[in-house]
Design an enzyme around this catalytic site. Structure first.
Site, short mmCIF file in Angstrom:
data_model
loop_
_atom_site.label_atom_id
_atom_site.label_comp_id
_atom_site.label_asym_id
_atom_site.label_seq_id
_atom_site.Cartn_x
_atom_site.Cartn_y
_atom_site.Cartn_z
N HIS A 130 -60.56 -94.21 13.54
CA HIS A 130 -59.83 -95.26 12.83
C HIS A 130 -58.77 -94.63 11.92
O HIS A 130 -58.72 -94.85 10.71
CB HIS A 130 -60.80 -96.13 12.03
CG HIS A 130 -61.73 -96.90 12.91
ND1 HIS A 130 -62.81 -97.62 12.44
CD2 HIS A 130 -61.74 -97.08 14.26
CE1 HIS A 130 -63.45 -98.19 13.47
NE2 HIS A 130 -62.82 -97.88 14.58
N ASN B 52 -63.73 -102.68 12.83
CA ASN B 52 -62.85 -102.68 14.00
C ASN B 52 -61.40 -102.94 13.62
O ASN B 52 -60.95 -104.09 13.57
CB ASN B 52 -63.33 -103.73 15.01
CG ASN B 52 -64.62 -103.29 15.65
OD1 ASN B 52 -64.66 -102.28 16.36
ND2 ASN B 52 -65.68 -104.00 15.38
N PRO B 53 -60.62 -101.89 13.38
CA PRO B 53 -59.26 -102.05 12.86
C PRO B 53 -58.26 -102.61 13.85
O PRO B 53 -57.18 -103.04 13.47
CB PRO B 53 -58.86 -100.62 12.48
CG PRO B 53 -59.71 -99.75 13.34
CD PRO B 53 -61.00 -100.48 13.52
N GLN B 54 -58.62 -102.63 15.13
CA GLN B 54 -57.65 -103.10 16.12
C GLN B 54 -57.23 -104.56 15.84
O GLN B 54 -56.06 -104.91 15.94
CB GLN B 54 -58.23 -102.98 17.52
CG GLN B 54 -57.14 -103.00 18.56
CD GLN B 54 -57.63 -102.50 19.89
OE1 GLN B 54 -58.78 -102.11 20.04
NE2 GLN B 54 -56.78 -102.51 20.87
C1 LIG Z 1 -61.34 -93.45 21.31
C2 LIG Z 1 -61.01 -94.63 20.40
C3 LIG Z 1 -61.85 -95.72 20.36
C4 LIG Z 1 -61.57 -96.80 19.52
N1 LIG Z 1 -62.40 -97.89 19.53
C5 LIG Z 1 -62.05 -98.97 18.80
C6 LIG Z 1 -62.82 -100.18 18.88
O1 LIG Z 1 -63.81 -100.26 19.60
N2 LIG Z 1 -62.43 -101.24 18.12
C7 LIG Z 1 -61.33 -101.19 17.31
O2 LIG Z 1 -61.01 -102.17 16.65
N3 LIG Z 1 -60.60 -100.07 17.21
C8 LIG Z 1 -60.92 -98.97 17.95
N4 LIG Z 1 -60.16 -97.83 17.87
C9 LIG Z 1 -59.04 -97.81 16.90
C10 LIG Z 1 -57.84 -98.61 17.39
O3 LIG Z 1 -57.54 -98.23 18.72
C11 LIG Z 1 -56.65 -98.31 16.47
O4 LIG Z 1 -57.01 -98.58 15.13
C12 LIG Z 1 -55.46 -99.18 16.84
O5 LIG Z 1 -55.14 -99.06 18.21
C13 LIG Z 1 -54.26 -98.76 16.01
O6 LIG Z 1 -53.13 -99.46 16.47
P1 LIG Z 1 -51.69 -98.84 16.32
O7 LIG Z 1 -50.75 -99.88 16.81
O8 LIG Z 1 -51.51 -98.30 14.96
O9 LIG Z 1 -51.63 -97.57 17.29
P2 LIG Z 1 -51.93 -97.43 18.84
O10 LIG Z 1 -52.76 -98.55 19.35
O11 LIG Z 1 -52.42 -96.02 19.01
O12 LIG Z 1 -50.48 -97.60 19.52
C14 LIG Z 1 -49.50 -96.60 19.43
C15 LIG Z 1 -48.79 -96.55 20.77
O13 LIG Z 1 -47.63 -95.73 20.64
C16 LIG Z 1 -47.53 -94.88 21.75
N5 LIG Z 1 -46.78 -93.69 21.34
C17 LIG Z 1 -47.08 -92.76 20.41
N6 LIG Z 1 -46.10 -91.85 20.32
C18 LIG Z 1 -45.14 -92.21 21.19
C19 LIG Z 1 -43.87 -91.64 21.57
N7 LIG Z 1 -43.41 -90.53 21.01
N8 LIG Z 1 -43.14 -92.28 22.51
C20 LIG Z 1 -43.60 -93.42 23.09
N9 LIG Z 1 -44.79 -93.99 22.78
C21 LIG Z 1 -45.55 -93.39 21.84
C22 LIG Z 1 -48.97 -94.57 22.10
O14 LIG Z 1 -49.06 -94.14 23.44
C23 LIG Z 1 -49.63 -95.93 21.87
O15 LIG Z 1 -49.53 -96.73 23.00
C24 LIG Z 1 -60.41 -96.76 18.70
C25 LIG Z 1 -59.55 -95.65 18.76
C26 LIG Z 1 -59.85 -94.59 19.62
C27 LIG Z 1 -58.88 -93.43 19.68
#
Ligand SMILES: Cc1cc2nc3c(=O)[nH]c(=O)nc-3n(C[C@H](O)[C@H](O)[C@H](O)COP(=O)(O)OP(=O)(O)OC[C@H]3O[C@@H](n4cnc5c(N)ncnc54)[C@H](O)[C@@H]3O)c2cc1C
Length: 302
Positions: free
Chosen positions: A232, A270-272
């Protein structure tokens, strides 16, 4: 204040072809590359601590001392119990909550599953022919934070290095101590009796819980030695430091960051869902701004 302006985005597609997309009138760039990707991209674009960028020969567009700072991850600490049989229920459950906040969650890992990504400290090869019960607590609002550093100043595909400084702060260790005590109570319940080997003791993978009379240093060692993560990750582009209250990058026109890099804390278990709600909230704010700029009422606009 002199403002810089985001002009667009340059990227390579999956075939390696180079593209540039330019911001249209009244448009903006929305960066949502996550808590690691967003600070990395801003630093590579010349926004960041000026002396740090200069040391990497990156042209400084704007000095931004806090980009890539206050990186945080919620440590997970607990115990892993080898069960006698295979258990089919693989769901994640909240099994306890401490008075200071952390939730204790438990899930079952099916037999013959490689365990190294789930409990890294059990060794490089860890397969068992019965289930493993993982019981761990998420430190909810870690006070310990760290920073992100580029490992390449020109190649975006090289992942940066991040240090979270887990358990550097006494309050985080004390929260972990509360987790340990709730797990202790849980293991002492009659329900858990049947999971003891031969009715005697639990078969722990990795460290067992410290003694009930343990001191701070023993608990701190246990928390650090059993450290894992729920992934997270957050921070790196915090409000009032990097972005304003509607997530526009301070001192830069037409650039917003909308993702977990803007979270002071990663709420709940669950931060998603929170991240998706943030997207919706900022999307509505943008529509409101556009309606105001174009002179019609927001409700009619949507
Ligand atoms: C293994 C794992 C399990 C998890 N399980 C859960 C769960 O069960 N429930 C829950 O709520 N949360 C879960 N999380 C946490 C959750 O996924 C994150 O908190 C959430 O996705 C954060 O959203 P975000 O938009 O900040 O980043 P992200 O969802 O990571 O989105 C960022 C996006 O940017 C893209 N990106 C990055 N750099 C570049 C670049 N240079 N060029 C182009 N694209 C790029 C990445 O590929 C990604 O698609 C989990 C995380 C992981 C790693």
């Amino acid at each position: 204040m002199v403002f810089s302006t985001a002009l667009g985005v340059a990227y390579h597609d999956s075939n390696g072809k180079y593209h540039e997309v330019h911001v249209r009138t009244n448009g903006e760039v929305i960066l949502s590359a996550g808590a690691i990707g967003s600070p990395q991209l801003l630093l590579l674009s010349g926004l960041g601590p000026s002396s740090y960028l200069s040391s990497l020969n990156i042209h400084v567009v704007r000095d931004h001392p806090f980009i890539g700072q206050y990186m945080a991850d919620n440590p997970r600490t607990g115990v892993n119990i080898l069960l006698r049989d295979s258990i089919t229920d693989l769901g994640l459950r909240v099994v306890g909550i401490t008075e200071s906040g952390p939730y204790i969650e438990s899930f079952t890992v099916a037999p013959n599953t490689p365990l190294t990504s789930i409990i890294p400290f059990v060794g490089s090869v860890a397969l068992f022919n019965s289930s493993v019960q993982i019981i761990g607590g998420k430190i909810t609002r870690p006070k310990s934070t760290g920073s992100l550093h580029l490992l390449s100043a020109s190649n975006v595909t090289v992942s940066p290095s991040v240090r979270f400084n887990y358990y550097n702060h006494t309050e985080d260790v004390n929260e972990c101590w509360n987790v340990v005590e709730v797990i202790r109570k849980l293991l002492a319940t009659p329900t858990m009796e049947e999971y003891k080997f031969g009715g005697q003791n639990f078969e722990f993978l990795g460290l067992p819980l410290p003694e009930e009379s343990s001191d701070y240093e023993t608990i701190a060692s246990f928390c650090r030695d059993t450290l894992s993560t729920f992934w997270h990750i957050h921070g790196g582009c915090l409000p009032n430091k990097v972005v304003d209250s509607i997530l526009k990058v301070i001192g830069v026109d037409s650039l917003r960051v909308v993702d977990a890099s803007t979270f002071f804390n990663s709420p709940g278990t669950n931060p998603q869902a929170t991240t998706m709600m943030l997207g919706r909230y900022i999307g509505m704010k943008m529509l409101e701004e556009r309606a105001a700029n174009q002179g019609y009422p927001f409700l009619e606009y949507i």
